[in-house]
Write a protein that holds these residues in place. Structure first.
Motif, PDB file in Angstrom:
ATOM      1  N   VAL A  73       0.865  -1.186   0.000  1.00 59.93           N
ATOM      2  CA  VAL A  73       0.000   0.000   0.000  1.00 59.93           C
ATOM      3  C   VAL A  73       0.896   1.228   0.000  1.00 59.93           C
ATOM      4  O   VAL A  73       1.865   1.300   0.768  1.00 59.93           O
ATOM      5  CB  VAL A  73      -0.907   0.013   1.250  1.00 59.93           C
ATOM      6  N   LYS A  75       1.232   5.220   0.681  1.00 59.80           N
ATOM      7  CA  LYS A  75       0.586   6.378   1.318  1.00 59.80           C
ATOM      8  C   LYS A  75       1.445   7.606   1.077  1.00 59.80           C
ATOM      9  O   LYS A  75       2.673   7.534   1.165  1.00 59.80           O
ATOM     10  CB  LYS A  75       0.388   6.111   2.798  1.00 59.80           C
ATOM     11  N   ILE A  79       2.801  16.090  -1.829  1.00 56.99           N
ATOM     12  CA  ILE A  79       2.308  15.933  -3.202  1.00 56.99           C
ATOM     13  C   ILE A  79       2.774  14.628  -3.842  1.00 56.99           C
ATOM     14  O   ILE A  79       3.821  14.097  -3.509  1.00 56.99           O
ATOM     15  CB  ILE A  79       2.718  17.130  -4.096  1.00 56.99           C
TER      16      ILE A  79
ATOM     17  N   ILE B   4       8.990   1.145   3.311  1.00 53.47           N
ATOM     18  CA  ILE B   4      10.041   1.836   2.555  1.00 53.47           C
ATOM     19  C   ILE B   4       9.571   3.280   2.424  1.00 53.47           C
ATOM     20  O   ILE B   4       8.437   3.524   2.005  1.00 53.47           O
ATOM     21  CB  ILE B   4      10.207   1.223   1.160  1.00 53.47           C
ATOM     22  N   THR B   6      10.408   6.975   0.738  1.00 56.88           N
ATOM     23  CA  THR B   6      11.192   7.750  -0.235  1.00 56.88           C
ATOM     24  C   THR B   6      10.678   9.184  -0.209  1.00 56.88           C
ATOM     25  O   THR B   6       9.518   9.430   0.120  1.00 56.88           O
ATOM     26  CB  THR B   6      11.056   7.169  -1.650  1.00 56.88           C
ATOM     27  N   TYR B   7      11.561  10.134  -0.560  1.00 56.10           N
ATOM     28  CA  TYR B   7      11.125  11.533  -0.459  1.00 56.10           C
ATOM     29  C   TYR B   7      11.835  12.442  -1.450  1.00 56.10           C
ATOM     30  O   TYR B   7      12.979  12.200  -1.849  1.00 56.10           O
ATOM     31  CB  TYR B   7      11.352  12.069   0.968  1.00 56.10           C
ATOM     32  N   LYS B  47       4.795   9.478  11.124  1.00 57.28           N
ATOM     33  CA  LYS B  47       4.074  10.304  10.143  1.00 57.28           C
ATOM     34  C   LYS B  47       3.619  11.619  10.750  1.00 57.28           C
ATOM     35  O   LYS B  47       3.701  12.667  10.108  1.00 57.28           O
ATOM     36  CB  LYS B  47       2.857   9.538   9.595  1.00 57.28           C
ATOM     37  N   ILE B  50       6.373  14.035  10.834  1.00 63.23           N
ATOM     38  CA  ILE B  50       6.690  14.551   9.496  1.00 63.23           C
ATOM     39  C   ILE B  50       5.656  15.589   9.063  1.00 63.23           C
ATOM     40  O   ILE B  50       5.997  16.611   8.448  1.00 63.23           O
ATOM     41  CB  ILE B  50       6.809  13.384   8.491  1.00 63.23           C
ATOM     42  N   PHE B  51       4.403  15.338   9.393  1.00 64.13           N
ATOM     43  CA  PHE B  51       3.320  16.296   9.110  1.00 64.13           C
ATOM     44  C   PHE B  51       3.663  17.698   9.603  1.00 64.13           C
ATOM     45  O   PHE B  51       3.309  18.696   8.985  1.00 64.13           O
ATOM     46  CB  PHE B  51       2.033  15.834   9.821  1.00 64.13           C
ATOM     47  N   ILE B  54       6.845  19.299   7.003  1.00 57.91           N
ATOM     48  CA  ILE B  54       6.920  19.511   5.546  1.00 57.91           C
ATOM     49  C   ILE B  54       5.995  20.609   5.023  1.00 57.91           C
ATOM     50  O   ILE B  54       5.036  21.022   5.667  1.00 57.91           O
ATOM     51  CB  ILE B  54       6.664  18.205   4.762  1.00 57.91           C
ATOM     52  N   PHE B  56       3.336  21.139   2.334  1.00 57.31           N
ATOM     53  CA  PHE B  56       2.440  20.232   1.620  1.00 57.31           C
ATOM     54  C   PHE B  56       2.263  20.566   0.141  1.00 57.31           C
ATOM     55  O   PHE B  56       1.721  19.765  -0.616  1.00 57.31           O
ATOM     56  CB  PHE B  56       1.065  20.188   2.315  1.00 57.31           C
ATOM     57  N   ASP B  59       6.720  19.476  -1.004  1.00 56.90           N
ATOM     58  CA  ASP B  59       7.412  18.242  -0.639  1.00 56.90           C
ATOM     59  C   ASP B  59       6.567  17.005  -0.945  1.00 56.90           C
ATOM     60  O   ASP B  59       5.341  17.071  -1.000  1.00 56.90           O
ATOM     61  CB  ASP B  59       7.766  18.257   0.853  1.00 56.90           C
ATOM     62  N   SER B  60       7.273  15.907  -1.093  1.00 56.66           N
ATOM     63  CA  SER B  60       6.621  14.646  -1.429  1.00 56.66           C
ATOM     64  C   SER B  60       7.272  13.512  -0.635  1.00 56.66           C
ATOM     65  O   SER B  60       8.484  13.307  -0.714  1.00 56.66           O
ATOM     66  CB  SER B  60       6.797  14.400  -2.934  1.00 56.66           C
ATOM     67  N   ILE B  61       6.477  12.812   0.144  1.00 58.60           N
ATOM     68  CA  ILE B  61       6.993  11.660   0.897  1.00 58.60           C
ATOM     69  C   ILE B  61       6.073  10.471   0.656  1.00 58.60           C
ATOM     70  O   ILE B  61       4.853  10.589   0.788  1.00 58.60           O
ATOM     71  CB  ILE B  61       7.081  11.962   2.412  1.00 58.60           C
ATOM     72  N   TYR B  62       6.665   9.357   0.256  1.00 55.71           N
ATOM     73  CA  TYR B  62       5.884   8.140   0.018  1.00 55.71           C
ATOM     74  C   TYR B  62       6.217   7.092   1.086  1.00 55.71           C
ATOM     75  O   TYR B  62       7.386   6.877   1.396  1.00 55.71           O
ATOM     76  CB  TYR B  62       6.209   7.522  -1.341  1.00 55.71           C
ATOM     77  N   PHE B  63       5.186   6.473   1.583  1.00 55.17           N
ATOM     78  CA  PHE B  63       5.339   5.318   2.476  1.00 55.17           C
ATOM     79  C   PHE B  63       4.797   4.093   1.747  1.00 55.17           C
ATOM     80  O   PHE B  63       3.597   4.020   1.473  1.00 55.17           O
ATOM     81  CB  PHE B  63       4.537   5.518   3.773  1.00 55.17           C
ATOM     82  N   PHE B  64       5.667   3.170   1.416  1.00 54.92           N
ATOM     83  CA  PHE B  64       5.241   1.914   0.803  1.00 54.92           C
ATOM     84  C   PHE B  64       5.170   0.879   1.931  1.00 54.92           C
ATOM     85  O   PHE B  64       6.192   0.510   2.507  1.00 54.92           O
ATOM     86  CB  PHE B  64       6.235   1.467  -0.268  1.00 54.92           C
ATOM     87  N   GLU B  65       3.962   0.460   2.242  1.00 53.34           N
ATOM     88  CA  GLU B  65       3.753  -0.360   3.436  1.00 53.34           C
ATOM     89  C   GLU B  65       3.376  -1.798   3.084  1.00 53.34           C
ATOM     90  O   GLU B  65       2.487  -2.027   2.262  1.00 53.34           O
ATOM     91  CB  GLU B  65       2.649   0.265   4.302  1.00 53.34           C
TER      92      GLU B  65
END
Lengths: 88, 88
Positions: A73, A75, A79, B4, B6-7, B47, B50-51, B54, B56, B59-65
């Motif tokens: 998943v 999240k 952006i 994982i 990534t940002y 999270k 991080i909120f 950053i 909004f 910036d871009s941060i992805y959480f692959f869960e």
């Protein structure tokens, strides 16, 4: 399967070449990240193309592989990016 | 679960702050990638920290869960990196 590819590549020329290869197979979703669904055959082809480009003592490429895309998943905070239109 | 992160963060000050937070919870394995096993509770805490940092719109941060760490396999081409000793 689903794959996330992240990389640290120290040389701009090699970096662009690696991105060109990844762009053929996956979605460029952040400056140093690609992701997407891919068959095992295509993934092996992608890796073999990258093998021919990188410097094995300096560069680092990770493939995070998940067999069933339903098991992962994504999240987003901030952006959602897209670099697919970038010309390399 | 396994995650994982990534940002792409456009500002160096925010970048360092985000890395400082991620370093508390996960393993810094590439310049723009963290990974590791984490509980759902700690992930939510991470999270929320991080909120507060950053931008909004930039910036871009992805959480692959991945719930079960057994469902994800990491393959490395080139070198395996470690930035955990970096002082931020």
């Amino acid at each position: 399967m689903y794959v996330i590819v992240t990389y640290d590549i120290t040389d701009d020329k090699r970096l662009n070449k690696v991105r060109k290869v990844l762009k053929k197979y996956l979605y460029w979703c952040q400056l140093s990240t690609f992701e997407g669904e891919i068959s095992e055959g295509k993934l092996e082809k992608c890796k073999s193309e990258i093998f021919d480009i990188i410097n094995f003592e300096e560069d680092s490429i990770y493939f995070f592989e998940v067999k069933n895309p339903k098991n992962i998943v994504k999240k987003v905070i901030g952006i959602e990016k897209n670099y697919m239109d970038n010309i390399l």
